[in-house]
Design an enzyme around this catalytic site. Structure first.
Site, short mmCIF file in Angstrom:
data_model
loop_
_atom_site.label_atom_id
_atom_site.label_comp_id
_atom_site.label_asym_id
_atom_site.label_seq_id
_atom_site.Cartn_x
_atom_site.Cartn_y
_atom_site.Cartn_z
N MET A 153 -99.25 -24.51 -18.60
CA MET A 153 -98.13 -25.33 -19.07
C MET A 153 -98.68 -26.43 -19.98
SD MET A 153 -95.42 -27.60 -16.86
CE MET A 153 -96.55 -28.81 -16.24
N ASN A 154 -97.98 -26.70 -21.12
CA ASN A 154 -98.19 -27.98 -21.81
C ASN A 154 -96.85 -28.69 -21.95
OD1 ASN A 154 -98.63 -25.69 -23.94
ND2 ASN A 154 -98.19 -27.39 -25.27
N ASP A 155 -96.49 -29.19 -23.10
CA ASP A 155 -95.38 -30.15 -23.25
C ASP A 155 -94.10 -29.88 -22.44
OD1 ASP A 155 -97.18 -30.19 -25.32
OD2 ASP A 155 -95.70 -30.06 -26.91
N TRP A 179 -103.62 -21.58 -22.92
CA TRP A 179 -102.51 -21.63 -23.90
C TRP A 179 -102.35 -20.30 -24.62
CZ3 TRP A 179 -101.66 -20.97 -29.10
CH2 TRP A 179 -100.50 -21.56 -29.62
N PHE A 211 -92.19 -22.89 -29.65
CA PHE A 211 -92.87 -24.17 -29.50
C PHE A 211 -91.88 -25.24 -29.01
CE2 PHE A 211 -97.01 -24.08 -32.26
CZ PHE A 211 -97.47 -23.00 -31.52
N SER A 212 -92.36 -26.48 -28.99
CA SER A 212 -91.59 -27.56 -28.37
C SER A 212 -90.31 -27.89 -29.12
CB SER A 212 -92.46 -28.80 -28.27
OG SER A 212 -93.48 -28.56 -27.33
N ARG A 271 -92.76 -29.53 -36.86
CA ARG A 271 -92.42 -28.95 -35.56
C ARG A 271 -91.82 -29.97 -34.60
NH1 ARG A 271 -98.04 -28.42 -35.92
NH2 ARG A 271 -99.25 -29.84 -34.60
N ASP A 272 -91.45 -29.45 -33.43
CA ASP A 272 -90.99 -30.23 -32.28
C ASP A 272 -89.70 -31.01 -32.58
OD1 ASP A 272 -93.44 -29.24 -31.48
OD2 ASP A 272 -94.50 -31.14 -31.69
N GLU A 325 -96.89 -35.27 -33.47
CA GLU A 325 -96.15 -34.22 -32.78
C GLU A 325 -95.09 -34.84 -31.88
OE1 GLU A 325 -99.56 -30.85 -32.26
OE2 GLU A 325 -99.54 -32.32 -30.67
C1 FRU Z 1 -98.10 -30.56 -28.56
C2 FRU Z 1 -97.93 -29.23 -29.27
C3 FRU Z 1 -96.65 -29.22 -30.06
C4 FRU Z 1 -96.33 -27.75 -30.15
C5 FRU Z 1 -96.79 -27.28 -28.80
C6 FRU Z 1 -97.29 -25.87 -28.81
O1 FRU Z 1 -98.88 -30.51 -27.43
O2 FRU Z 1 -99.04 -28.98 -30.09
O3 FRU Z 1 -96.74 -29.85 -31.32
O4 FRU Z 1 -94.96 -27.53 -30.36
O5 FRU Z 1 -97.80 -28.15 -28.37
O6 FRU Z 1 -97.52 -25.41 -27.51
#
Ligand code: FRU
Length: 610
Positions: A153-155, A179, A211-212, A271-272, A325
């Site tokens: 898991m990330n964001d 990841w 992505f986020s 992104r995001d 980000e």
């Molecule tokens: C931040 C990030 C975002 C991207 C996501 C990809 O941690 O790099 O910018 O959308 O992780 O997993």
């Protein structure tokens, strides 16, 4: 619809396949055909809920093309096991029932012969199963922080509150604990602490991985997806990064992908997307990270589908070292005044104050089109950090939180070492939920406060130890602590040079906090905190300004199995650091250096958690 929580339930009765340890009968429900040194077909020959995939973390990724009745349904990148199976992950095949399912696997390592390829540990360990065991409790799995049931898991993504339920989506790899395969995982909670896990919410499609992004409730049906539809906007990450929509008419349980995607494209990496409804202008505002340009782009839209660029903020301002980000933009009252200010969160990687990723923010004004930052006494835009630990990233807020709350959660890790931390079946947790506010400091600046969410008081268990007042000198005092706990205390430095607080175990592993009243700083040293050698960036000291002019410091410290979050009681600063002690810290000691100090209202609470 099947939920991941149901998987757990099934397993309590019939556990056949274990994540990480025991393996199923080899070749059960599959036929394997080797086509060459790097190409193998895995044919599913039995009905079942899952095809179990055997993973070895150190191996390179294989490309797994899933063919359903001959058509490519999706492509997964999986570290299929070569010499040993570290753990297994489930791939849901129930939805393909009655169809031919064939995995066309392309491995990446060069091999001299097909015979060599046949020896890979994975082939004998694929199997079809109705169950997948998620009971795993690795020793570092937190007891009261959100974690994925399994996998990387990330964001945190697309968080919103609706009808009494907090929804948390997150960047998830369902096919391994590093990841890859970015998907929106989904958990929900009524108390921000106990989370129920659900099926993946948004999965990769032809435009890319997911992505986020953010979610908003479209109460005016501006997008035409239905009144009160939950609309998610995320980055489709393929060869380029483009912005897409998905909507849910069942309160975020399942999402429909908008057929007109992408809704926003640029010629450079962006992104995001983070969007919200601007009540004043009656339009949607979108903040998008123009990652490599180190700025945030601000767009407006009547319907979330057509976006007009209004302004760009940030070039040359604040910390610029890394990519920008995960933005967020919202208004907050300034404590003790009638004033309101806008806060722009701008996550940054690398370039954080202690290396790697961190959350910076800007305080200023927003007129519906442009964000204008406040200046400091020298006429400059100051750089401010939301958390002074190393493990706080991609922090964004819940949309539609009740009572005007601005509740945030961050990813409790750092891109410097997140894939290497000593866990396996899952990787990474989220921070405790926090309430953001603003306060004016004695330097005339307005800063963000980040305090533990009120829901955390409900998980306080019995008082393990209580001390109303005690003076400490260089010899100090020592108190036993439970494995997981909350510690609250006031530290009056009196005339001492500094005060040291240690959380330690009997093996000598420790975290050392030092309060220096002369500089109004609190440092957090985790160089000897336990396992630290998986990355040279992990052993570190982080330092927070206490914003209290060297006076009495009131702390709330949350200790979970692999994290410590140190809050000033009203959130004027917070420091979040992960730790991996070989055995839990079992005592806390407090001592004064160069004189006496006073500790008062010390309370060590048990935590009510499994
Ligand atoms: C931040 C990030 C975002 C991207 C996501 C990809 O941690 O790099 O910018 O959308 O992780 O997993």
């Amino acid at each position: 619809m099947k939920r991941i929580s149901d998987i757990t339930k099934t397993l309590l009765t019939a556990a056949t396949v274990f994540a990480g340890s025991q393996l199923s009968t080899a070749g059960n429900g599959v036929e394997i055909e080797h086509l060459g040194t790097n190409n193998t077909l895995v044919r599913v020959t039995a009905d079942g809920k899952y095809l179990i995939l055997p993973v070895q973390e150190s191996n390179d990724e294989a490309t797994v093309n899933v063919l359903v009745d001959g058509k490519l349904d999706r492509t997964l990148n999986v570290r299929l096991a070569k010499s040993k199976v570290d753990y297994t992950v489930p791939f849901d095949i129930e939805k393909y029932k009655g169809k031919n399912v064939l995995l066309n696997v392309v491995t990446s390592q060069s091999r001299a012969t097909v015979r060599e390829a046949k020896e890979d540990a994975c082939w004998g360990n694929f199997c079809v199963s109705d169950t997948f065991n998620t009971e795993n409790r690795e020793k570092y799995r937190p007891a009261f922080h959100h974690t994925p049931l399994y996998g990387w898991m990330n964001d945190p993504n697309g968080m919103f509150y609706k009808d009494g339920v907090w929804h948390l989506y997150y960047q998830w790899n369902p096919f391994g604990s590093k990841w890859q395969n970015m998907t929106w995982g989904h958990s929900s909670s009524t108390d921000l602490v106990n989370w129920t896990h659900h099926d993946a919410a948004i999965e990769p499609d032809g435009l890319g991985t997911v992505f986020s992004g953010s979610s908003a409730i479209d109460s005016e049906n501006s997008a035409g997806f239905g009144k009160d539809a939950v609309v998610a906007m995320y980055t489709s990450a393929g060869a380029s990064q483009i912005q897409s929509l998905a909507w849910s008419n069942d309160n975020g349980a399942s999402f429909n992908i908008y057929a007109g995607n992408p809704v926003l494209t640029l010629e450079s990496e962006a992104r995001d997307p983070n969007m919200f409804w601007n009540q004043d202008t009656k339009e949607w505002i979108l903040v998008l990270a123009h990652a490599l340009d180190h700025e945030m782009l601000i767009f407006t839209s009547p319907d979330m589908k057509k976006w007009t660029l209004q302004s760009a903020f940030g070039k040359g301002l604040g910390a610029q070292d890394g990519v920008w980000e995960c933005p967020d933009l919202f208004e907050l009252p300034v404590a003790g005044s009638d004033e309101k200010k806008w806060v722009l969160l701008s996550n940054l990687n690398p370039g954080g104050p202690f290396g790697g990723s961190a959350t910076q923010y800007f305080v200023g004004d927003f007129d519906g089109k442009t964000f204008t930052p406040d200046l400091d006494a020298e006429g400059k835009v100051p750089t401010k950090w939301l958390d002074y630990g190393k493990d706080h990233y991609a922090t964004v807020s819940f949309s539609d939180a009740p009572g005007g709350r601005r509740t945030v959660i961050g990813w409790m890790s750092n891109w410097q070492y997140a894939p290497e931390v000593p866990t396996m079946q899952y990787r990474s947790a989220n921070t405790l939920p926090r309430e953001l506010g603003l306060f004016k400091n004695s330097d005339g600046q307005i800063y963000a406060s980040s305090a533990p969410s009120p829901e955390l008081e409900a998980v306080r268990g019995s008082v393990f130890k209580s001390v109303s007042k005690v003076n400490v000198d260089t010899k100090g005092r020592r108190y036993a602590i439970p494995d997981i706990c909350e510690i609250t205390m006031n530290i009056d430095p009196l005339k001492s040079d500094s005060v040291t607080l240690e959380l330690a175990n009997n093996a000598g592993e420790k975290v050392v906090l030092t309060y220096d009243p002369a500089t109004s700083r609190l440092s957090f040293d985790r160089k000897e905190s336990g396992i630290v050698d998986f990355s040279q960036d992990f052993p570190a000291i982080t330092v927070a300004p206490t914003y209290n002019d060297g006076k009495t410091l009131s702390l709330r410290i949350f200790v979970d199995r692999s994290s410590i979050e140190v809050f000033e009681k009203d959130g004027r600063f917070v420091m979040t650091n992960i730790v991996f002690p070989n055995s839990p810290y079992s005592y806390m000691s407090v001592k004064a250096n160069g004189g006496k100090a006073r500790v008062s209202n010390l309370k060590i609470y048990n935590i009510n958690a499994q």
